[in-house]
Every structure is written in structure tokens, then in C-alpha cells.
Design a protein around this motif. Structure first.
Motif, mmCIF file in Angstrom:
data_model
loop_
_atom_site.group_PDB
_atom_site.id
_atom_site.type_symbol
_atom_site.label_atom_id
_atom_site.label_comp_id
_atom_site.label_asym_id
_atom_site.label_seq_id
_atom_site.Cartn_x
_atom_site.Cartn_y
_atom_site.Cartn_z
ATOM 1 N N LEU A 380 0.639 -1.207 -0.230
ATOM 2 C CA LEU A 380 -0.205 -0.119 0.515
ATOM 3 C C LEU A 380 0.541 0.979 -0.143
ATOM 4 N N CYS A 381 1.983 1.158 0.380
ATOM 5 C CA CYS A 381 3.177 2.355 0.264
ATOM 6 C C CYS A 381 4.449 1.918 -0.108
ATOM 7 N N PRO A 382 4.364 1.525 -1.297
ATOM 8 C CA PRO A 382 5.538 1.832 -2.063
ATOM 9 C C PRO A 382 6.223 2.268 -1.694
ATOM 10 N N PRO A 383 8.120 2.271 -2.259
ATOM 11 C CA PRO A 383 8.067 4.016 -2.338
ATOM 12 C C PRO A 383 8.893 4.676 -2.903
ATOM 13 N N ASN A 384 8.592 6.047 -3.329
ATOM 14 C CA ASN A 384 8.561 6.507 -4.336
ATOM 15 C C ASN A 384 9.757 7.392 -4.378
ATOM 16 N N PRO A 385 11.141 7.646 -4.875
ATOM 17 C CA PRO A 385 11.867 9.280 -4.602
ATOM 18 C C PRO A 385 11.476 9.979 -5.536
ATOM 19 N N TRP A 401 0.276 6.623 -9.748
ATOM 20 C CA TRP A 401 -1.314 5.940 -10.228
ATOM 21 C C TRP A 401 -1.210 4.015 -9.233
ATOM 22 N N ARG A 402 -0.735 3.104 -10.136
ATOM 23 C CA ARG A 402 -0.856 2.316 -9.498
ATOM 24 C C ARG A 402 -1.150 1.695 -8.043
ATOM 25 N N THR A 403 -0.342 2.942 -7.316
ATOM 26 C CA THR A 403 -0.244 2.805 -5.665
ATOM 27 C C THR A 403 -1.812 3.563 -5.568
ATOM 28 N N GLU A 404 -2.079 4.682 -5.765
ATOM 29 C CA GLU A 404 -3.424 5.021 -5.397
ATOM 30 C C GLU A 404 -4.783 3.964 -6.123
ATOM 31 N N GLY A 405 -4.131 2.928 -7.139
ATOM 32 C CA GLY A 405 -5.649 2.508 -7.480
ATOM 33 C C GLY A 405 -5.599 1.041 -6.409
ATOM 34 N N ARG A 406 -4.757 0.690 -5.721
ATOM 35 C CA ARG A 406 -4.934 0.053 -4.963
ATOM 36 C C ARG A 406 -5.232 -0.009 -3.493
ATOM 37 N N LEU A 408 -7.754 2.208 -3.283
ATOM 38 C CA LEU A 408 -9.529 2.122 -3.540
ATOM 39 C C LEU A 408 -10.157 0.499 -3.563
ATOM 40 N N SER A 409 -8.784 -0.496 -3.265
ATOM 41 C CA SER A 409 -10.474 -1.887 -3.129
ATOM 42 C C SER A 409 -10.058 -1.777 -1.229
ATOM 43 N N GLU A 410 -9.169 -0.776 -0.629
ATOM 44 C CA GLU A 410 -9.077 -0.836 0.787
ATOM 45 C C GLU A 410 -10.617 -0.054 1.882
ATOM 46 N N PRO A 411 -11.221 -0.005 1.821
ATOM 47 C CA PRO A 411 -12.550 1.033 2.208
ATOM 48 C C PRO A 411 -11.855 1.474 3.357
ATOM 49 N N ASP A 412 -11.224 1.574 4.325
ATOM 50 C CA ASP A 412 -11.108 2.483 6.096
ATOM 51 C C ASP A 412 -10.353 3.036 5.306
ATOM 52 N N LEU A 413 -8.720 3.061 3.920
ATOM 53 C CA LEU A 413 -7.773 3.118 3.647
ATOM 54 C C LEU A 413 -8.696 4.532 2.784
ATOM 55 N N SER A 414 -9.707 4.493 1.749
ATOM 56 C CA SER A 414 -9.915 5.014 0.838
ATOM 57 C C SER A 414 -10.544 5.990 1.641
ATOM 58 N N SER A 415 -11.664 5.546 3.008
ATOM 59 C CA SER A 415 -12.532 7.203 3.679
ATOM 60 C C SER A 415 -11.102 7.601 4.631
ATOM 61 N N TRP A 416 -10.065 7.559 4.494
ATOM 62 C CA TRP A 416 -9.070 8.028 5.150
ATOM 63 C C TRP A 416 -8.880 9.183 4.363
ATOM 64 N N VAL A 417 -8.422 7.883 3.144
ATOM 65 C CA VAL A 417 -7.556 9.437 1.931
ATOM 66 C C VAL A 417 -8.793 10.382 1.443
#
Ligand SMILES: Cc1cc2nc3c(=O)[nH]c(=O)nc-3n(C[C@H](O)[C@H](O)[C@H](O)COP(=O)(O)OP(=O)(O)OC[C@H]3O[C@@H](n4cnc5c(N)ncnc54)[C@H](O)[C@@H]3O)c2cc1C
Length: 466
Positions: A380-385, A401-406, A408-417
Motif C-alpha cells: 500500500l505504501c511503496p517508496p517513490n523517490p 497511479w498504481r498505488t492509488e489504484g490499490r 481504492l480496494s481498501e475501504p478504510d484507507l480510501s475513506s481516510w484518504v
């Protein structure tokens, strides 16, 4: 003295504080934040006097405390755009932001404390006031919030020789050293050098008295595309321009031509190739002002300054005793290589989503509080220098964009974001019915998958992919 804590956060800059704030809000844990500086706020405590955020205050800082009033400036160079705090305001804000952390009784802030390393009895910390050594027993994790510590003018060492008598100042000392009869040589390619030139122009120095020693030319975003809240359509429009350019780019050169043609990125001199990309931004007014400076020296980095000449990598330029040289060569953002953010017993704070340092640190705090498995957290949090050159853009955007896509399938995380004040797209749902937002979202969705694939092909980096 032995201190014990669940988390030891090394560094009380924006990253360490945003992480601690989010973690403490989401988990019943004890957090100790240390910093060798006298006060929290990291590099903002030593910033040059005329620095401001280059992004709006609205999505900067820690999640639990607003910075500024989400005001749209009516006059001045930022008119029509959301307010941007001065360096002093950011520094004061972080002192306020650290308060609630300690008031809960579950947080502790130790300034003038330096982390020395790991010893047999725990983490070794020196009190810089007394010289005493303390062992800190860490029950859960050590959080490295200085892996990306910024290199700034006040603390960096001038990387070239300077002959006696040459007038050279750090950008921090420019306002005090400027005199009405001076000419100026601004040394550096990045945002600090652009800020120094803008300060001179705003203080009525004629453009022909400014020489800009610019080893690389840089790309800058148009600030228009980073306006949140009531202007969030502009951010979405910027994202759709990125996705369109990424999806259709034939190669790196073509990618940047597309980004420039769409108005997403600009360079000061459109006739000169720009290879530097650091994710910074300018307004149209700043760009027009900086274009007035015609005396640009592009002969590489400064090697030494003598009484009558500046020796550079590929030649030399005249100088003299009437010239005030302004050192803006500090690196700024630290583009250290990627390393896993979640490691056994350790968290190394880094970028995840492009161009969002505070959001990213808070995101890592949230994920640490709500996930158990390091592999899942790293997914969910890959490093991106941080980027440095145009070659970094494909990796940085496709990974974002790949990470943001991931998420979306995590309701609690999406809601926090969605609710985080640090998320620059927070207001998007409130404006979803507006035609400009619908148009930008449609174009973004139509291109983002193809852009991810195309940018992966254009990504020449060797760092681990996320
Ligand atoms: C001039 C400038 C302007 C910027 N403007 C913006 C902007 O407008 N918007 C935006 O989003 N980003 C901006 N950035 C990006 C910026 O990097 C982040 O906003 C942020 O402030 C960085 O915070 P940090 O905590 O990662 O690093 P730092 O502020 O560098 O903090 C790291 C801290 O770690 C401490 N430390 C290091 N080693 C130790 C040790 N061994 N023991 C104890 N303490 C230690 C240091 O003393 C320091 O205080 C800007 C960066 C710069 C340089």
C-alpha cells in the motif's frame, strides 16, 4: 536515563510530525519524537527570509490541524490562488502542531536531542544541551523521519572555492547584503535560485543587473493546477493532462513536449532543453518575470570564483568586485534511493504519492495503525523517490497511479484518504457534478491505464518497483 516508548521518531520536521500526528490519532500508542534542532519544523526553522510554500497551505502540515484559513489571495503575485504560508508561518504552525501530541500524555517531543545509533541497551540519544547520553527502549518501531532530510542553504557547505575578497552570500543573507549599486550573479538551477531572482526583481533590481548561472534548465508546473477546494477542478485537469501525455508519449522527449504543449509544465526558456525536474511550481506571473533575465550562463557547475572570473565546468564568465554572488546551490529535496518503508522494527519515511510529502507521512502513520503485515503495508505504501531529472517523471507518476489504484480496494484507507486535509483532491466529491470536473475525470480515467503501461516502458530507473 532510560526512556521507553512504543515509537521513536527521529526528526521533527514536516514528515516526522505528520506521521506522529496521524499514528497517535489512529492507535493507542506512545510516540516520542526527537530532533537535534531547537524547535520542531525541520528545515523551515532555517529557511531563507522570503521563502513561502510553493503549494497552498490548505493541504500542508499535519492532518489534525489546519494551516491558514483556506483564503484565496485577492492581491499580489498569488492573486486568485489559495494562500501560501511564509516560512515563518510554517515554522510557527509546526510548534502549534506539536503541542497536542504532547498534551495527550502519549506523545513526547525532545528537541536538541540527537539520535546516535542503536546500542546494546536500545537507541542511543544525546541531549545536546547537557551532553548526556540516554538509552531509549523502543517497544515497537524506530521511525526514520530524516532519510529524506532536505539540504538547505543555511546548513550546506559551499561546494566550490571562493577567492578572498569575492562577495558571496547565502540566499539567506541576500536581503541584508543587497545594495542599490550592486550587480548580482545568482548561482543555482532550482526553485531557490528562482526565488532569489524573483526577490531581486520584486525589489526593483533591473533584469539586466542579474546574471543567472544555471547549470541545468528546469521544468516547473503551472501553479494553477495545484489549487484545491473550490478550484479542485484545476487539480483534476492537471492529472488528466499527465495521464493523456503519459498514454501517448512516443519517448521521453515527446512526453515533455506534450506536457509543455498542454500548459502542464513550463520552462523559463522554451528554446533551451530542460533536463531538471524537481516537482516545483511557478505562477504565470513568476514565469513571465523570470523570462526577463537574459544573461544566463550555461557552462555547468561553478568550480571556483576568483576576483575577476567565475570558473565553471565548461568555461568561464567575467565577474568583479561590484557583483554580489548569491549561493543557491543547496540540493533542496533529497533524492535518496528507494528502500522499503516498512522494515522489521523500523519505518523509513519516504514519498508514496507524487508531490505530497505531508500526506505521505500521515498515510504511513494510518497504515501502520491499521495493518499488521509488513508486506501488505509495503504494497500500500511503496517508496517513490523524489525526482531530480526528467527521467524520473515516468517512474514517479506510474508508481503513484498504481498505488492509488490499490487504495481504492481498501475501504478504510480510501475513506481516510478522502477525508484527509492533506489530500489535495479532498474536495473532488463535492464538485463531482461540475462539467469541468466531469470532463477532467473522464479524460483521466480514459487514459490512466494506458499511461501506466507506457510510462513503465519509459521508466529507466533501476530502483525497486512498487
Ligand atoms: C525550501 C523548500 C521549500 C519547500 N516547499 C514545499 C511546499 O511548498 N510544499 C510541499 O509539499 N513541500 C515542500 N518542500 C518539500 C519539503 O521537503 C517538505 O515539505 C518538508 O518540509 C520536509 O520535511 P522533512 O521532515 O522530510 O525533512 P526536514 O525538514 O529536513 O526534517 C528532518 C529533521 O530531521 C532532523 N534530524 C536529522 N538527523 C537527526 C538525528 N540524527 N537526530 C535527531 N534529529 C535529526 C533534522 O534536524 C531535521 O529537523 C519544500 C522543501 C524545501 C527545501
Amino acid at each position: 536515563m532510560l526512556i521507553s516508548t512504543d515509537y521513536l521518531v527521529i526528526g521533527a520536521g514536516a514528515s516526522g510530525l505528520a506521521f506522529a500526528d496521524a499514528l497517535a490519532a489512529e492507535a493507542d500508542v506512545e510516540v516520542t519524537v526527537i530532533d537535534r534542532r531547537r524547535a520542531p519544523g525541520g528545515h523551515w526553522g532555517d529557511a531563507y527570509p522570503f521563502v513561502r510554500l510553493h503549494t497552498p497551505s490548505a493541504y500542508y502540515g499535519v492532518n489534525s490541524l489546519a494551516l491558514g484559513e483556506d483564503r484565496i489571495d485577492q492581491v499580489g503575485g498569488n492573486a486568485g490562488y489559495y494562500e501560501r504560508a511564509t516560512g515563518d508561518e510554517v515554522f510557527e504552525y509546526f510548534a502549534d502542531a506539536a503541542g497536542p501530541l504532547t498534551e495527550t500524555g502519549r506523545g513526547r517531543l525532545l528537541t536538541r536531542h540527537e539520535h546516535l545509533g542503536t546500542g546494546s541497551d536500545g537507541e542511543q540519544v544525546r541531549d545536546l544541551g547537557t551532553g548526556e547520553l540516554h538509552d531509549v527502549a523502543v517497544r515497537r518501531k524506530v521511525v526514520d523521519a530524516r532519510y529524506l532530510e532536505a539540504s538547505i542553504p543555511a546548513t550546506h557547505t559551499t561546494p566550490f572555492q571562493v577567492a578572498p575578497g569575492v562577495r558571496l552570500v547565502s540566499v539567506n543573507d541576500l536581503p541584508a547584503a543587497a545594495q542599490s549599486d550592486c550587480s548580482y550573479a545568482v548561482l543555482g538551477s532550482g526553485k531557490t535560485a528562482a526565488d532569489a531572482c524573483m526577490w531581486l526583481l520584486d525589489n526593483d533590481v533591473p533584469p539586466d543587473r542579474i546574471r543567472w548561472i544555471r547549470p541545468r534548465d528546469a521544468w516547473f508546473y503551472d501553479r494553477r493546477h495545484f489549487q484545491p477546494l473550490e478550484q479542485v477542478d484545476a487539480i483534476m485537469e492537471g492529472n488528466s493532462l499527465d495521464a493523456e501525455a503519459g498514454a501517448h508519449a512516443a519517448n521521453l522527449e515527446d512526453l515533455f513536449e506534450r506536457l509543455e504543449a498542454s500548459g502542464r509544465l513550463a520552462r523559463i526558456d522554451a528554446a533551451w532543453p530542460a533536463t531538471m525536474y524537481r516537482g516545483t511550481m511557478l505562477s504565470a506571473r513568476e514565469l513571465a518575470a523570470l523570462r526577463q533575465i537574459a544573461d544566463v550562463v550555461r557552462l555547468g557547475r561553478v568550480q571556483r570564483i576568483e576576483a575577476d572570473r567565475i570558473v565553471l565546468e565548461r568555461g568561464e564568465a567575467k565577474t568583479g568586485s561590484d557583483v554580489l554572488h548569491v549561493d543557491c546551490t543547496a540540493l533542496g529535496l533529497n533524492n535518496a534511493p528507494a528502500t522499503p518503508i516498512f522494515q522489521p522494527g523500523r519505518i523509513v519515511l519516504q514519498q508514496v504519492r507524487a508531490l505530497s510529502p505531508c500526506f505521505n507521512a500521515a498515510l504511513v502513520g494510518f497504515v501502520e495503525a491499521h495493518r499488521d503485515d509488513d508486506a501488505d503495508k509495503n504494497r500500500l505504501c511503496p517508496p517513490n523517490p523524489y525526482p531530480s531529472s526528467i527521467k524520473d517523471w515516468p517512474r514517479m507518476m506510474s508508481r503513484t497511479w498504481r498505488t492509488e489504484g490499490r487504495w481504492l480496494s481498501e475501504p478504510d484507507l480510501s475513506s481516510w484518504v478522502a477525508q484527509s486535509r492533506l489530500n489535495l483532491l479532498r474536495a473532488l466529491p463535492d464538485h463531482a457534478e461540475e462539467p469541468s470536473v466531469q470532463n477532467a475525470v473522464k479524460r483521466y480515467l480514459a487514459h490512466v491505464r494506458a499511461a501506466i503501461e507506457r510510462l513503465k516502458q519509459l521508466d529507466g530507473s533501476t530502483s525497486p518497483s512498487g
